[in-house]
Design an enzyme around this catalytic site. Structure first.
Site, PDB file in Angstrom:
ATOM      1  N   TYR A 141     -14.040 -15.299  11.164  1.00 36.83           N
ATOM      2  CA  TYR A 141     -13.808 -14.594  12.427  1.00 36.83           C
ATOM      3  C   TYR A 141     -12.564 -13.708  12.353  1.00 36.83           C
ATOM      4  CZ  TYR A 141     -17.319 -16.823  15.405  1.00 36.83           C
ATOM      5  OH  TYR A 141     -18.494 -17.211  15.988  1.00 36.83           O
ATOM      6  N   LYS A 192     -20.082 -25.541   2.964  1.00 36.98           N
ATOM      7  CA  LYS A 192     -21.015 -25.104   1.916  1.00 36.98           C
ATOM      8  C   LYS A 192     -20.242 -25.042   0.601  1.00 36.98           C
ATOM      9  CE  LYS A 192     -24.710 -23.180   1.961  1.00 36.98           C
ATOM     10  NZ  LYS A 192     -26.016 -23.694   1.423  1.00 36.98           N
ATOM     11  N   ASP A 225     -26.059 -26.328   6.096  1.00 37.15           N
ATOM     12  CA  ASP A 225     -27.486 -26.067   6.361  1.00 37.15           C
ATOM     13  C   ASP A 225     -28.235 -27.381   6.566  1.00 37.15           C
ATOM     14  OD1 ASP A 225     -27.055 -26.648   3.653  1.00 37.15           O
ATOM     15  OD2 ASP A 225     -28.744 -25.431   2.958  1.00 37.15           O
ATOM     16  N   ASP A 249     -19.795 -22.453  15.308  1.00 35.56           N
ATOM     17  CA  ASP A 249     -20.468 -21.599  16.285  1.00 35.56           C
ATOM     18  C   ASP A 249     -21.968 -21.887  16.265  1.00 35.56           C
ATOM     19  OD1 ASP A 249     -20.785 -19.459  18.125  1.00 35.56           O
ATOM     20  OD2 ASP A 249     -21.421 -18.167  16.476  1.00 35.56           O
ATOM     21  N   ASP A 253     -24.473 -24.377  18.983  1.00 35.18           N
ATOM     22  CA  ASP A 253     -25.633 -23.880  19.732  1.00 35.18           C
ATOM     23  C   ASP A 253     -26.835 -24.799  19.505  1.00 35.18           C
ATOM     24  OD1 ASP A 253     -24.295 -21.648  20.771  1.00 35.18           O
ATOM     25  OD2 ASP A 253     -26.019 -20.332  20.443  1.00 35.18           O
TER      26      ASP A 253
END
Ligand code: IPM
Ligand code: MG
Length: 368
Positions: A141, A192, A225, A249, A253
């Site tokens: 970000y 990751k 993932d 983020d 969701d």
């Protein structure tokens, strides 16, 4: 006790849901031995319309000197062509960065009454209680360079930069482990490391903090993932999930939809404790956005916003009893069958934003 709140309703449904929080604030001022003094400012598209920037210097200064910022939502199609630096989201990102709000707490709770509203089967989500701890002031970000450049051959090249330092990872890991102790005491760290250097460092640093400072808390490493997949396969396996800014983020969701609707998820963004006063800078905001499609219709679900204020009572003002009252009031209202459009099933009576807010106040009166 007197506390300074700085309200930033923002755009879209922001002002509508903030109105319901104002009622809760008034209720606290009349019924509890506390005084919340409220000031209000502009952020996002409305700030752009008024000042040509996503947040003015004057409002930034008010945010910094307040005890807590209560934030609605920003953005909308009206500002789609605004310059990148002045886009509505830039106001939110500046608040997070300049207030040093590195720890974003996103609890995903499935209220029993809403288990049917989730896209997942009841047995998978009933009783769900997970907490996503998202790093909020670093990573891709904010990493530099962040640019679009034109190459000699005329092609364009876009760059975003994912950066994490040891100290940034340590401080967010500690927040996750400390919070885990107050819950089921398990931490899953998502990254990751199979693709990203920042993931390799993230995993190393979180492991070290766990081994040296929190040996009693089981830690699991999960690829981000896979974590997304596990969240829709068997979400109750998790207690606290700690992750970087971008994965947080996305995973939050996903977690939001487990609870029935994005309109249900609150969040708290906290800074480091002040060395003298011990107080943390803080901002409270719903996870959902400005929902321009339903803005101005009185259809928005104010629960994520009200629950964000409850997090302010808990984390900024040590008003645990009052926070629990607000949470109970929300649960009771849902138990009684009140539903805004986003959480309604076929056959349910749909209530407006104002009716939902008024019902929460009625419950608070009944609980007092
Ligand atoms: C969130 C939002 C923001 C983010 C946007 C509005 C910049 O999606 O708080 O999750 O990406 O952090
Ligand atoms: Mg988001």
């Amino acid at each position: 006790m007197s506390h300074k709140l700085f309200l930033l309703p923002g755009d879209g449904i922001g002002p509508e849901i903030m109105n319901e929080v104002k009622l809760i604030i008034d209720w606290m001022n009349s019924n509890v031995d506390v005084t919340f003094e409220c000031d209000e400012g502009l952020v996002g598209g409305c700030a752009y319309d008024a000042h040509g920037v996503a947040i003015s210097e004057e409002d930034m200064a008010k945010a910094i000197t307040s005890d807590a910022v209560i934030f609605g939502a920003v953005g909308g199609p009206k500002w789609a062509d605004v310059a990148y630096e002045a886009r509505p989201e830039a106001g939110l990102l500046r608040l997070r960065k300049d207030l040093g709000l590195f720890a974003n707490l996103r609890p995903a709770l499935c209220y029993p009454a809403l288990a049917e509203s989730s896209a997942l089967k009841r047995e998978l989500v009933e009783g769900l209680d997970i907490l996503i701890v998202r790093e909020l002031t670093g990573g891709v970000y904010f990493g530099e360079p962040k640019e679009i450049v034109t190459l000699e051959n005329g092609e364009q090249r876009a760059v975003d930069t994912q950066i994490y330092t040891t100290s940034e990872i340590k401080r967010i890991a500690r927040v996750a482990f400390e919070l885990a102790k107050t819950r089921s005491n398990r931490v899953a760290s998502a990254e990751k490391h199979n693709v990203m250097r920042s993931g390799v460092l993230w995993k190393q640093v979180v492991s070290k903090i766990a081994a040296e400072e929190y040996p009693g808390t089981p830690l699991e490493h999960v690829l981000a993932d896979n974590c997304a997949m596990q969240l829709v396969r068997n979400p109750k396996q998790y207690d606290v999930i700690v992750c970087d800014n971008l994965f947080g983020d996305i995973l939050s969701d996903v977690a939001a939809m487990l609870t029935g609707s994005l309109g249900m998820l609150p969040s708290a963004s906290l800074g480091a404790p002040d060395v003298v006063t011990g107080k943390r800078k803080a901002m409270y905001e719903p996870v959902h956005g400005s929902a321009p499609d339903i803005a101005g219709k009185g259809a928005a679900n104010p629960i994520a916003m009200i629950a964000s204020f409850s997090m302010a009572l808990r984390y900024s003002f040590e008003m645990i009893k009052e926070a629990e009252m607000v949470d109970t009031a929300i649960a009771n209202v849902l138990e009684k069958g009140l539903r805004t459009g986003d959480i309604a099933k076929a056959g349910d009576t749909v209530v407006s934003t104002k009716e939902m807010g008024a019902a929460v106040i009625a419950e608070l009166n009944a609980l007092k």
